[in-house]
Design an enzyme around this catalytic site. Structure first.
Site, PDB file in Angstrom:
ATOM      1  N   ARG A  28      63.276  66.624  77.399  1.00 10.59           N
ATOM      2  CA  ARG A  28      61.977  65.946  77.268  1.00 10.59           C
ATOM      3  C   ARG A  28      61.445  66.005  75.831  1.00 10.59           C
ATOM      4  O   ARG A  28      60.237  66.110  75.620  1.00 10.59           O
ATOM      5  CB  ARG A  28      60.936  66.537  78.226  1.00 10.59           C
ATOM      6  CG  ARG A  28      61.255  66.355  79.694  1.00 10.59           C
ATOM      7  CD  ARG A  28      60.894  64.950  80.135  1.00 10.59           C
ATOM      8  NE  ARG A  28      61.077  64.773  81.563  1.00 10.59           N
ATOM      9  CZ  ARG A  28      60.093  64.763  82.461  1.00 10.59           C
ATOM     10  NH1 ARG A  28      58.853  64.894  82.078  1.00 10.59           N
ATOM     11  NH2 ARG A  28      60.360  64.596  83.724  1.00 10.59           N
ATOM     12  N   ARG A  32      54.916  63.919  75.963  1.00 10.21           N
ATOM     13  CA  ARG A  32      53.463  64.000  75.754  1.00 10.21           C
ATOM     14  C   ARG A  32      52.980  65.093  74.809  1.00 10.21           C
ATOM     15  O   ARG A  32      51.840  65.070  74.387  1.00 10.21           O
ATOM     16  CB  ARG A  32      52.751  64.143  77.102  1.00 10.21           C
ATOM     17  CG  ARG A  32      52.676  62.834  77.857  1.00 10.21           C
ATOM     18  CD  ARG A  32      52.308  63.081  79.296  1.00 10.21           C
ATOM     19  NE  ARG A  32      53.344  63.879  79.928  1.00 10.21           N
ATOM     20  CZ  ARG A  32      53.300  64.306  81.174  1.00 10.21           C
ATOM     21  NH1 ARG A  32      52.265  64.049  81.920  1.00 10.21           N
ATOM     22  NH2 ARG A  32      54.291  65.012  81.665  1.00 10.21           N
ATOM     23  N   ARG A  41      52.584  55.384  73.894  1.00 13.77           N
ATOM     24  CA  ARG A  41      52.375  55.268  75.342  1.00 13.77           C
ATOM     25  C   ARG A  41      51.075  54.509  75.632  1.00 13.77           C
ATOM     26  O   ARG A  41      51.025  53.646  76.516  1.00 13.77           O
ATOM     27  CB  ARG A  41      52.353  56.673  75.937  1.00 13.77           C
ATOM     28  CG  ARG A  41      51.735  56.846  77.282  1.00 13.77           C
ATOM     29  CD  ARG A  41      52.740  56.608  78.379  1.00 13.77           C
ATOM     30  NE  ARG A  41      52.310  57.202  79.640  1.00 13.77           N
ATOM     31  CZ  ARG A  41      51.353  56.707  80.410  1.00 13.77           C
ATOM     32  NH1 ARG A  41      50.689  55.651  80.035  1.00 13.77           N
ATOM     33  NH2 ARG A  41      51.050  57.292  81.542  1.00 13.77           N
ATOM     34  N   ASP A  78      63.778  57.191  82.347  1.00 16.59           N
ATOM     35  CA  ASP A  78      63.463  58.151  83.395  1.00 16.59           C
ATOM     36  C   ASP A  78      64.543  58.092  84.458  1.00 16.59           C
ATOM     37  O   ASP A  78      65.199  57.049  84.614  1.00 16.59           O
ATOM     38  CB  ASP A  78      62.096  57.858  84.026  1.00 16.59           C
ATOM     39  CG  ASP A  78      61.592  59.062  84.799  1.00 16.59           C
ATOM     40  OD1 ASP A  78      61.010  59.959  84.174  1.00 16.59           O
ATOM     41  OD2 ASP A  78      61.829  59.138  86.021  1.00 16.59           O
ATOM     42  N   TYR A 155      63.138  62.169  95.756  1.00 14.15           N
ATOM     43  CA  TYR A 155      61.959  61.327  95.466  1.00 14.15           C
ATOM     44  C   TYR A 155      61.929  60.084  96.353  1.00 14.15           C
ATOM     45  O   TYR A 155      60.861  59.637  96.776  1.00 14.15           O
ATOM     46  CB  TYR A 155      61.967  60.905  93.988  1.00 14.15           C
ATOM     47  CG  TYR A 155      61.628  62.028  93.038  1.00 14.15           C
ATOM     48  CD1 TYR A 155      60.300  62.399  92.817  1.00 14.15           C
ATOM     49  CD2 TYR A 155      62.617  62.732  92.375  1.00 14.15           C
ATOM     50  CE1 TYR A 155      59.975  63.426  91.948  1.00 14.15           C
ATOM     51  CE2 TYR A 155      62.308  63.763  91.503  1.00 14.15           C
ATOM     52  CZ  TYR A 155      60.994  64.113  91.286  1.00 14.15           C
ATOM     53  OH  TYR A 155      60.685  65.141  90.437  1.00 14.15           O
TER      54      TYR A 155
HETATM   55  O1  CP3 Z   1      64.219  64.073  77.634  1.00 11.96           O
HETATM   56  C1  CP3 Z   1      63.711  63.061  77.131  1.00 11.96           C
HETATM   57  O2  CP3 Z   1      62.958  63.102  76.127  1.00 11.96           O
HETATM   58  C2  CP3 Z   1      64.105  61.700  77.672  1.00 11.96           C
HETATM   59  C3  CP3 Z   1      63.214  61.104  78.615  1.00 11.96           C
HETATM   60  C4  CP3 Z   1      63.081  61.627  80.034  1.00 11.96           C
HETATM   61  C5  CP3 Z   1      61.905  61.427  80.794  1.00 11.96           C
HETATM   62  N1  CP3 Z   1      62.143  61.847  82.073  1.00 11.96           N
HETATM   63  C6  CP3 Z   1      60.674  60.815  80.272  1.00 11.96           C
HETATM   64  C7  CP3 Z   1      59.410  60.983  81.002  1.00 11.96           C
HETATM   65  C8  CP3 Z   1      64.012  62.251  80.885  1.00 11.96           C
HETATM   66  C9  CP3 Z   1      65.419  62.748  80.589  1.00 11.96           C
HETATM   67  C10 CP3 Z   1      63.399  62.377  82.168  1.00 11.96           C
HETATM   68  C11 CP3 Z   1      64.089  62.947  83.344  1.00 11.96           C
HETATM   69  C12 CP3 Z   1      63.340  63.183  84.577  1.00 11.96           C
HETATM   70  N2  CP3 Z   1      62.321  62.438  85.120  1.00 11.96           N
HETATM   71  C13 CP3 Z   1      63.637  64.214  85.488  1.00 11.96           C
HETATM   72  C14 CP3 Z   1      64.759  65.220  85.365  1.00 11.96           C
HETATM   73  C15 CP3 Z   1      64.477  66.264  84.363  1.00 11.96           C
HETATM   74  C16 CP3 Z   1      63.370  67.221  84.741  1.00 11.96           C
HETATM   75  O3  CP3 Z   1      62.425  67.308  83.929  1.00 11.96           O
HETATM   76  O4  CP3 Z   1      63.466  67.858  85.756  1.00 11.96           O
HETATM   77  C17 CP3 Z   1      62.728  64.108  86.566  1.00 11.96           C
HETATM   78  C18 CP3 Z   1      62.650  65.023  87.779  1.00 11.96           C
HETATM   79  C19 CP3 Z   1      61.911  62.977  86.325  1.00 11.96           C
HETATM   80  C20 CP3 Z   1      60.857  62.392  87.213  1.00 11.96           C
HETATM   81  C21 CP3 Z   1      59.550  62.304  86.544  1.00 11.96           C
HETATM   82  N3  CP3 Z   1      59.257  61.460  85.485  1.00 11.96           N
HETATM   83  C22 CP3 Z   1      58.361  63.014  86.861  1.00 11.96           C
HETATM   84  C23 CP3 Z   1      58.264  64.071  87.953  1.00 11.96           C
HETATM   85  C24 CP3 Z   1      57.366  62.567  85.988  1.00 11.96           C
HETATM   86  C25 CP3 Z   1      55.902  62.917  85.985  1.00 11.96           C
HETATM   87  C26 CP3 Z   1      55.626  64.325  85.654  1.00 11.96           C
HETATM   88  C27 CP3 Z   1      56.011  64.697  84.228  1.00 11.96           C
HETATM   89  O5  CP3 Z   1      56.733  65.677  84.045  1.00 11.96           O
HETATM   90  O6  CP3 Z   1      55.579  64.007  83.307  1.00 11.96           O
HETATM   91  C28 CP3 Z   1      57.957  61.630  85.105  1.00 11.96           C
HETATM   92  C29 CP3 Z   1      57.298  60.895  84.008  1.00 11.96           C
HETATM   93  C30 CP3 Z   1      57.890  61.009  82.652  1.00 11.96           C
HETATM   94  N4  CP3 Z   1      59.199  60.852  82.361  1.00 11.96           N
HETATM   95  C31 CP3 Z   1      57.171  61.241  81.432  1.00 11.96           C
HETATM   96  C32 CP3 Z   1      58.123  61.231  80.410  1.00 11.96           C
HETATM   97  C33 CP3 Z   1      57.871  61.397  78.940  1.00 11.96           C
HETATM   98  C34 CP3 Z   1      55.677  61.393  81.300  1.00 11.96           C
HETATM   99  C35 CP3 Z   1      55.000  60.146  81.723  1.00 11.96           C
HETATM  100  C36 CP3 Z   1      53.850  59.722  80.839  1.00 11.96           C
HETATM  101  O7  CP3 Z   1      54.026  59.567  79.617  1.00 11.96           O
HETATM  102  O8  CP3 Z   1      52.790  59.507  81.417  1.00 11.96           O
END
Ligand code: CP3
Length: 356
Positions: A28, A32, A41, A78, A155
């Site tokens: 990640r 944020r 964003r 994502d 999910y």
């Molecule tokens: O690593 C990186 O920088 C690449 C981008 C990336 C995102 N999500 C961007 C994102 C990657 C590799 C993911 C993977 C992801 N997404 C996983 C597996 C890895 C982990 O963290 O367990 C999972 C379970 C998700 C599902 C997901 N996406 C959730 C549960 C959420 C909301 C909660 C949270 O942690 O933010 C997201 C949204 C998300 N995906 C954001 C980002 C930067 C935040 C959303 C926003 O900007 O509002």
């Protein structure tokens, strides 16, 4: 391919070749905690609009590389883009987790699912991969990724985030054939998705099995591991994807590292609840390891961050095959300066450790 790369430490470590210092990237890393991410964003209007614009996805992918000496870039996207492309209707409400308008519950719901078209619904992801590769100019390798079949199913069946994803677990107990049908469709979709990312220019592939550790030992093998192995087998059968190292990350599955290493993956992600020395013995030199600093350490001061980073490096020792990372994703409240402290310490101490 790595000949054109200016920094191939990450790929060398995944292949368990010697490196001058330990490579590092952060799960990640585009997110944020970075004010420039929050600005892009806001400009995009929503997370999905950001992810679906190849230009904006490219912009945020490169943001952390402008600040820190990271050894890899990861595609900004994502894991839930795949179920979205299957028609489930994904949205992210501000400050909340993901939500599907049409969760998968019945036989009819599962039967309706098909492997999405990589040149259709998911073309924006491949366009982003192509653009990022171009804009990286060989600085560092680009990681493509997918969720694991099990974690995507969590999910899709729950319809949103959950502490225990008990709706899918109930399906596994009550209707195992239905759960297997869903997981098989997902394994074929994940393989096609990763193969398409490889064709578009990804240089390593990672599978996020965030919720594999929710399963007991026998169900883990039946519902999570088995379908990741199916994905790895499919990648090995593709002439282009077979050349890319695959990283499997099952969070909370430290007891399954030996079995995960037998899938043929190049590397395994390890969370902070398993010591890297123990992990290294468990996998007996079959794979590289990626991890495993507790992300919460980044909330501590610089001295603690440096000390804990050195402890992780020491726990792996001066052996080839270590990619430094957090044990899970970085959290939004972390100060960006703390990431710089971490990256610089890993490179400096890694260099002394490796005699580079
Ligand atoms: O690593 C990186 O920088 C690449 C981008 C990336 C995102 N999500 C961007 C994102 C990657 C590799 C993911 C993977 C992801 N997404 C996983 C597996 C890895 C982990 O963290 O367990 C999972 C379970 C998700 C599902 C997901 N996406 C959730 C549960 C959420 C909301 C909660 C949270 O942690 O933010 C997201 C949204 C998300 N995906 C954001 C980002 C930067 C935040 C959303 C926003 O900007 O509002």
């Amino acid at each position: 391919m790595s000949a054109a790369l200016k920094n191939d430490r990450f790929l060398r470590a995944l292949h368990r070749e010697p490196t001058d210092t330990t490579p590092i990237w952060v799960m990640r890393q585009a997110g944020r905690y970075l004010p420039e991410y929050r600005a892009t964003r806001a400009r995009a209007g929503s997370f999905m609009a950001l992810a679906q614009s190849p230009e904006l996805a490219c912009e945020v992918t490169l943001q952390p590389l402008e600040r820190f000496e990271l050894d890899a870039a990861i595609l900004f996207s994502d894991i839930l883009t795949v179920p979205d492309a299957m028609g489930l209707g994904l949205s992210f409400a501000q400050g909340e987790g993901p939500r599907f308008a049409r969760p998968v519950r019945s036989h009819a719901d599962v039967e309706r699912l098909a492997v999405p078209d990589m040149d259709g619904e998911l073309r924006y992801v491949m366009d982003a991969v192509r653009l990022i590769r171009q804009e990286l100019h060989g600085r560092v390798p680009l990681i493509g990724f997918s969720g694991s079949p099990w974690t995507l199913a969590c999910y899709m069946v729950e319809g949103e985030g959950s502490r225990d994803f008990a709706t899918l677990k109930a399906m596994c107990w009550n209707e195992p054939a239905l759960a297997h049908c869903l997981l098989d469709t997902l394994a074929r979709s994940v393989a096609a998705y990763l193969i398409a990312q490889a064709a578009a220019g990804a240089q390593a592939l990672m599978v996020f099995d965030t919720w594999g550790g929710l399963l007991g030992p026998t169900p883990f093998r039946e519902f999570s591991l088995r379908y990741m192995a199916q994905v790895v087998d499919a990648l090995k059968a593709d002439p282009q994807a077979r050349e890319l190292p695959v990283i499997l990350f099952s969070k909370g599955a430290g007891q399954h590292l030996a079995a995960l290493a037998d899938t043929g993956a190049a590397a395994l992600g390890v969370d902070w609840t398993t010591d890297l020395a123990d992990a290294r013995h468990a996998v007996a030199g079959k794979v590289a390891l990626q991890g495993n600093l507790d992300p919460a350490v980044l909330r501590a001061g610089p001295e603690v961050i440096r000390r804990e980073a050195r402890a992780v490096l020491d726990s792996y020792g001066n052996h080839p095959g270590h990619v430094f990372n957090l044990g899970h994703g970085i959290t939004p409240e972390v100060a960006p300066e703390h990431v710089k402290v971490l990256v610089d310490e890993v490179h400096a101490y890694g260099r002394t450790l490796r005699g580079g």
